[in-house]
Design a protein around this motif. Structure first.
Motif, PDB file in Angstrom:
ATOM      1  N   PRO A   1      65.115  64.564  -1.577  1.00  0.00           N
ATOM      2  CA  PRO A   1      64.089  64.843  -2.568  1.00  0.00           C
ATOM      3  C   PRO A   1      64.635  65.140  -3.950  1.00  0.00           C
ATOM      4  O   PRO A   1      64.066  64.728  -4.944  1.00  0.00           O
ATOM      5  CB  PRO A   1      63.360  66.060  -1.999  1.00  0.00           C
ATOM      6  N   SER A   2      65.772  65.835  -4.004  1.00  0.00           N
ATOM      7  CA  SER A   2      66.291  66.235  -5.302  1.00  0.00           C
ATOM      8  C   SER A   2      66.729  65.041  -6.141  1.00  0.00           C
ATOM      9  O   SER A   2      66.844  65.126  -7.348  1.00  0.00           O
ATOM     10  CB  SER A   2      67.471  67.183  -5.110  1.00  0.00           C
ATOM     11  N   LYS A   3      67.009  63.900  -5.503  1.00  0.00           N
ATOM     12  CA  LYS A   3      67.479  62.752  -6.268  1.00  0.00           C
ATOM     13  C   LYS A   3      66.377  61.729  -6.505  1.00  0.00           C
ATOM     14  O   LYS A   3      66.630  60.652  -6.989  1.00  0.00           O
ATOM     15  CB  LYS A   3      68.639  62.084  -5.532  1.00  0.00           C
ATOM     16  N   LEU A   4      65.137  62.071  -6.129  1.00  0.00           N
ATOM     17  CA  LEU A   4      64.053  61.112  -6.349  1.00  0.00           C
ATOM     18  C   LEU A   4      63.816  60.922  -7.839  1.00  0.00           C
ATOM     19  O   LEU A   4      63.909  61.877  -8.613  1.00  0.00           O
ATOM     20  CB  LEU A   4      62.762  61.617  -5.695  1.00  0.00           C
ATOM     21  N   PRO A   5      63.527  59.701  -8.251  1.00  0.00           N
ATOM     22  CA  PRO A   5      63.283  59.483  -9.679  1.00  0.00           C
ATOM     23  C   PRO A   5      62.011  60.194 -10.123  1.00  0.00           C
ATOM     24  O   PRO A   5      61.097  60.381  -9.330  1.00  0.00           O
ATOM     25  CB  PRO A   5      63.116  57.962  -9.764  1.00  0.00           C
ATOM     26  N   PRO A   6      61.945  60.606 -11.390  1.00  0.00           N
ATOM     27  CA  PRO A   6      60.710  61.247 -11.869  1.00  0.00           C
ATOM     28  C   PRO A   6      59.562  60.251 -11.859  1.00  0.00           C
ATOM     29  O   PRO A   6      59.774  59.056 -12.036  1.00  0.00           O
ATOM     30  CB  PRO A   6      61.062  61.672 -13.300  1.00  0.00           C
ATOM     31  N   VAL A   7      58.365  60.711 -11.610  1.00  0.00           N
ATOM     32  CA  VAL A   7      57.205  59.821 -11.593  1.00  0.00           C
ATOM     33  C   VAL A   7      56.153  60.339 -12.565  1.00  0.00           C
ATOM     34  O   VAL A   7      56.112  61.516 -12.888  1.00  0.00           O
ATOM     35  CB  VAL A   7      56.570  59.728 -10.186  1.00  0.00           C
ATOM     36  N   THR A   8      55.334  59.415 -13.017  1.00  0.00           N
ATOM     37  CA  THR A   8      54.248  59.776 -13.928  1.00  0.00           C
ATOM     38  C   THR A   8      52.936  59.555 -13.205  1.00  0.00           C
ATOM     39  O   THR A   8      52.669  58.458 -12.721  1.00  0.00           O
ATOM     40  CB  THR A   8      54.294  58.881 -15.182  1.00  0.00           C
ATOM     41  N   LEU A   9      52.136  60.591 -13.107  1.00  0.00           N
ATOM     42  CA  LEU A   9      50.837  60.443 -12.464  1.00  0.00           C
ATOM     43  C   LEU A   9      49.873  59.750 -13.424  1.00  0.00           C
ATOM     44  O   LEU A   9      50.010  59.863 -14.629  1.00  0.00           O
ATOM     45  CB  LEU A   9      50.274  61.814 -12.085  1.00  0.00           C
ATOM     46  N   PRO A  10      48.893  59.013 -12.888  1.00  0.00           N
ATOM     47  CA  PRO A  10      47.925  58.362 -13.760  1.00  0.00           C
ATOM     48  C   PRO A  10      47.197  59.395 -14.619  1.00  0.00           C
ATOM     49  O   PRO A  10      46.857  60.472 -14.136  1.00  0.00           O
ATOM     50  CB  PRO A  10      46.970  57.673 -12.790  1.00  0.00           C
ATOM     51  N   GLN A  11      46.959  59.049 -15.869  1.00  0.00           N
ATOM     52  CA  GLN A  11      46.371  60.004 -16.805  1.00  0.00           C
ATOM     53  C   GLN A  11      44.850  60.072 -16.681  1.00  0.00           C
ATOM     54  O   GLN A  11      44.271  61.126 -16.626  1.00  0.00           O
ATOM     55  CB  GLN A  11      46.760  59.629 -18.244  1.00  0.00           C
ATOM     56  N   SER A  12      44.204  58.925 -16.659  1.00  0.00           N
ATOM     57  CA  SER A  12      42.746  58.936 -16.606  1.00  0.00           C
ATOM     58  C   SER A  12      42.302  58.540 -15.196  1.00  0.00           C
ATOM     59  O   SER A  12      42.417  57.390 -14.804  1.00  0.00           O
ATOM     60  CB  SER A  12      42.164  57.966 -17.626  1.00  0.00           C
ATOM     61  N   ALA A  13      41.857  59.502 -14.454  1.00  0.00           N
ATOM     62  CA  ALA A  13      41.503  59.245 -13.064  1.00  0.00           C
ATOM     63  C   ALA A  13      40.025  58.877 -12.945  1.00  0.00           C
ATOM     64  O   ALA A  13      39.158  59.570 -13.475  1.00  0.00           O
ATOM     65  CB  ALA A  13      41.804  60.480 -12.237  1.00  0.00           C
ATOM     66  N   ALA A  14      39.758  57.775 -12.261  1.00  0.00           N
ATOM     67  CA  ALA A  14      38.377  57.377 -12.023  1.00  0.00           C
ATOM     68  C   ALA A  14      37.804  58.231 -10.896  1.00  0.00           C
ATOM     69  O   ALA A  14      38.528  58.694 -10.029  1.00  0.00           O
ATOM     70  CB  ALA A  14      38.341  55.909 -11.635  1.00  0.00           C
ATOM     71  N   SER A  15      36.507  58.462 -10.923  1.00  0.00           N
ATOM     72  CA  SER A  15      35.898  59.234  -9.827  1.00  0.00           C
ATOM     73  C   SER A  15      35.764  58.339  -8.606  1.00  0.00           C
ATOM     74  O   SER A  15      35.408  57.161  -8.700  1.00  0.00           O
ATOM     75  CB  SER A  15      34.542  59.788 -10.254  1.00  0.00           C
ATOM     76  N   THR A  16      36.094  58.921  -7.473  1.00  0.00           N
ATOM     77  CA  THR A  16      36.185  58.172  -6.224  1.00  0.00           C
ATOM     78  C   THR A  16      35.457  58.935  -5.137  1.00  0.00           C
ATOM     79  O   THR A  16      35.525  60.160  -5.103  1.00  0.00           O
ATOM     80  CB  THR A  16      37.671  58.046  -5.834  1.00  0.00           C
ATOM     81  N   SER A  17      34.776  58.216  -4.275  1.00  0.00           N
ATOM     82  CA  SER A  17      34.131  58.875  -3.146  1.00  0.00           C
ATOM     83  C   SER A  17      34.539  58.165  -1.870  1.00  0.00           C
ATOM     84  O   SER A  17      34.588  56.930  -1.818  1.00  0.00           O
ATOM     85  CB  SER A  17      32.609  58.858  -3.315  1.00  0.00           C
ATOM     86  N   LEU A  18      34.832  58.945  -0.847  1.00  0.00           N
ATOM     87  CA  LEU A  18      35.326  58.397   0.415  1.00  0.00           C
ATOM     88  C   LEU A  18      34.167  58.077   1.356  1.00  0.00           C
ATOM     89  O   LEU A  18      33.286  58.918   1.568  1.00  0.00           O
ATOM     90  CB  LEU A  18      36.265  59.419   1.070  1.00  0.00           C
ATOM     91  N   LEU A  19      34.189  56.875   1.897  1.00  0.00           N
ATOM     92  CA  LEU A  19      33.304  56.569   3.027  1.00  0.00           C
ATOM     93  C   LEU A  19      33.921  57.279   4.227  1.00  0.00           C
ATOM     94  O   LEU A  19      34.985  56.878   4.710  1.00  0.00           O
ATOM     95  CB  LEU A  19      33.232  55.061   3.260  1.00  0.00           C
ATOM     96  N   THR A  20      33.291  58.360   4.651  1.00  0.00           N
ATOM     97  CA  THR A  20      33.930  59.185   5.682  1.00  0.00           C
ATOM     98  C   THR A  20      33.936  58.507   7.050  1.00  0.00           C
ATOM     99  O   THR A  20      34.798  58.783   7.873  1.00  0.00           O
ATOM    100  CB  THR A  20      33.242  60.563   5.792  1.00  0.00           C
TER     101      THR A  20
END
Ligand code: SF4
Ligand code: SF4
Length: 443
Positions: free
Chosen positions: A184-203
């Motif tokens: 884990p300590s050597k994993l490359p840095p990641v960028t999370l998406p900035q603008s998240a769309a609203s999502t709903s799960l079909l349960t």
């Protein structure tokens, strides 16, 4: 087909879909893609043979009540592998559903099918049944009994047993980990998406009732990838089982209830972790195309629907944090690969997990024999289709079989359990969630 031409079944769903029959040039390219043809070696159990039977039904050459003809059409898994193989664009899935919708009122459905479809249609009955099924599964009795009773009872018991959440076996592999494995300590840095769309799960019915851990993993992975989740109360069974069996009106009624529910919550995207249900939601526009009130609304819901792997692939997905050192093979559900044409995205999900060794599965594009309630109403053919799949899985020496559909998870889980295999079945998002859980979410 021109309906002015003599038609023995005028006004039926098959007559309305008959133009698709004319696209078949009888080339036979679909034959080797068809699991029933490959395993039964009868042209009548091939896509080309079944298309000829549909044409003969329309032309009045054979009666809709002919039991031999019905048997060949019943044996179709509806896997739609033939559609992917067909160079002429024959809409086979649409044709077999139209044929079944035409024949079901004439021939009737088997008692087992009628019972199951009825339960899945009535929300309170379904959830009560799943509640008691969950209690029974948790006693471990199904797991202990399944191998000691006749197949007719043992297979459903093994299917139920297979829904229990299992730990991922992370015993050291025989081979060294692939070079992509990083602490884990050597994993490359990641960028999370900035603008998240609203999502709903079909349960989902089975996912919510028996495989709730998969829904939790889905929500975790989506949140980790920056998606905002909103709840959609009032969801019902998607209607796929009903549509595949020919009970088209029940499928339409369930579709209307789901459309209304998702209109109320109004997410940007409807995410589905059950490939069969996702394919059904994407077909709502077609299912209700002749309904003046619901056609446009159904098309909007279909356009918003995404398989969970499709959605995760739009963000990479964000790489896993903790190595999951396990050997995995992937079996793509037919309604993901052939009906939705979602092929590369589940692999991207698995490839984003450090330490995971992904090994190819021979004939992965062949059906596992689940096909909704097919394994319960056509157990012999289902077994014939499942057996080579289990052999192929054994050849991989995988510790985990990953697949993204509850029916396939239960079918393969039952087959593996009954054959004494140590391989366990997981949804791909369960493996990704496991990797996220082991590390710290990047800022
Ligand atoms: S369904 Fe397609 S692949 Fe199969 S015989 Fe007809 S045209 Fe050829
Ligand atoms: S849907 Fe599947 S089982 Fe049915 S004809 Fe096509 S390939 Fe064969």
């Amino acid at each position: 087909m021109n309906e002015a031409r003599s038609c023995a079944l005028p006004g039926t769903p098959l007559a309305q879909a008959a133009a698709g029959l004319d696209a078949c040039v009888h080339c036979g390219f679909c034959l080797q893609a068809c699991p029933t043809y490959v395993n039964l070696e009868d042209e009548n159990d091939s896509p080309r043979g079944r298309l000829v039977l549909m044409r003969r039904l329309l032309d009045g050459d054979i009666a809709p009540t002919d039991p031999d003809i019905g048997q060949h059409l019943d044996r179709c898994l509806g896997c739609r592998a033939c559609e992917t193989a067909c160079p002429s664009g024959v809409p086979y899935g649409e044709l077999i559903e139209a044929t079944r919708a035409t024949l079901a009122p004439i021939r009737g459905l088997p008692l087992v099918a009628r019972l199951i479809l009825r339960v899945f249609r009535v929300h309170v009955v379904l959830h009560t049944a799943l509640f008691f099924a969950r209690l029974f599964r948790n006693t471990r009795i199904p797991e202990l009994l399944a191998r000691h009773v006749p197949r007719r009872l043992g297979f459903p018991l093994a299917m139920l047993a297979s829904t229990r959440a299992r730990s991922i076996p992370v015993a050291p592999l025989v081979n060294s980990l692939p070079p992509t494995s990083l602490p884990p300590s050597k994993l490359p840095p990641v960028t999370l998406p900035q603008s998240a769309a609203s999502t709903s799960l079909l349960t989902g019915c089975v996912m919510h009732g028996l495989l709730r851990h998969v829904n939790h993993a889905t929500e975790e992975t989506l949140a980790h990838n920056g998606f905002t989740l909103t709840a959609t109360p009032g969801q019902r069974c998607c209607g796929a089982l009903h549509a595949h069996a020919g009970d088209i009106e029940a499928a339409r009624e369930l579709a209307r209830q789901n459309i209304a529910a998702f209109e109320r919550s109004n997410p940007d995207t409807i995410v589905v972790n059950a490939a069969g249900c996702g394919a059904m939601f994407k077909q709502y526009g077609h299912l209700l195309q002749d309904d003046p009130v619901w056609a446009a609304r159904a098309s909007i819901i279909s356009a918003k629907t995404r398989d969970v792997s499709e959605l995760l692939a739009t963000t990479g997905p964000v790489p896993g944090l903790q190595p999951v050192p396990v050997r995995v093979t992937h079996d793509p559900p037919c309604h993901q690969m052939h009906a939705q044409r979602v092929v590369t995205q589940p692999m991207k999900v698995l490839q984003s997990i450090p330490g995971l060794e992904l090994v190819p599965l021979e004939d992965a594009d062949q059906c596992c024999g689940s096909a909704g309630i097919y394994n319960l109403v056509e157990p012999d053919t289902s077994d014939a289709v499942l057996s080579p799949k289990l052999r192929r899985i054994a050849e991989t020496h995988a510790q985990v079989l990953a697949t993204g559909n509850p029916g396939c998870m239960m079918q393969l889980g039952a087959g593996l359990h009954l054959t004494g295999s140590d391989t366990i079945v997981k949804h791909p998002v369960e493996l990704l969630a496991e990797s996220y859980r082991g590390g710290t979410r990047p800022a």
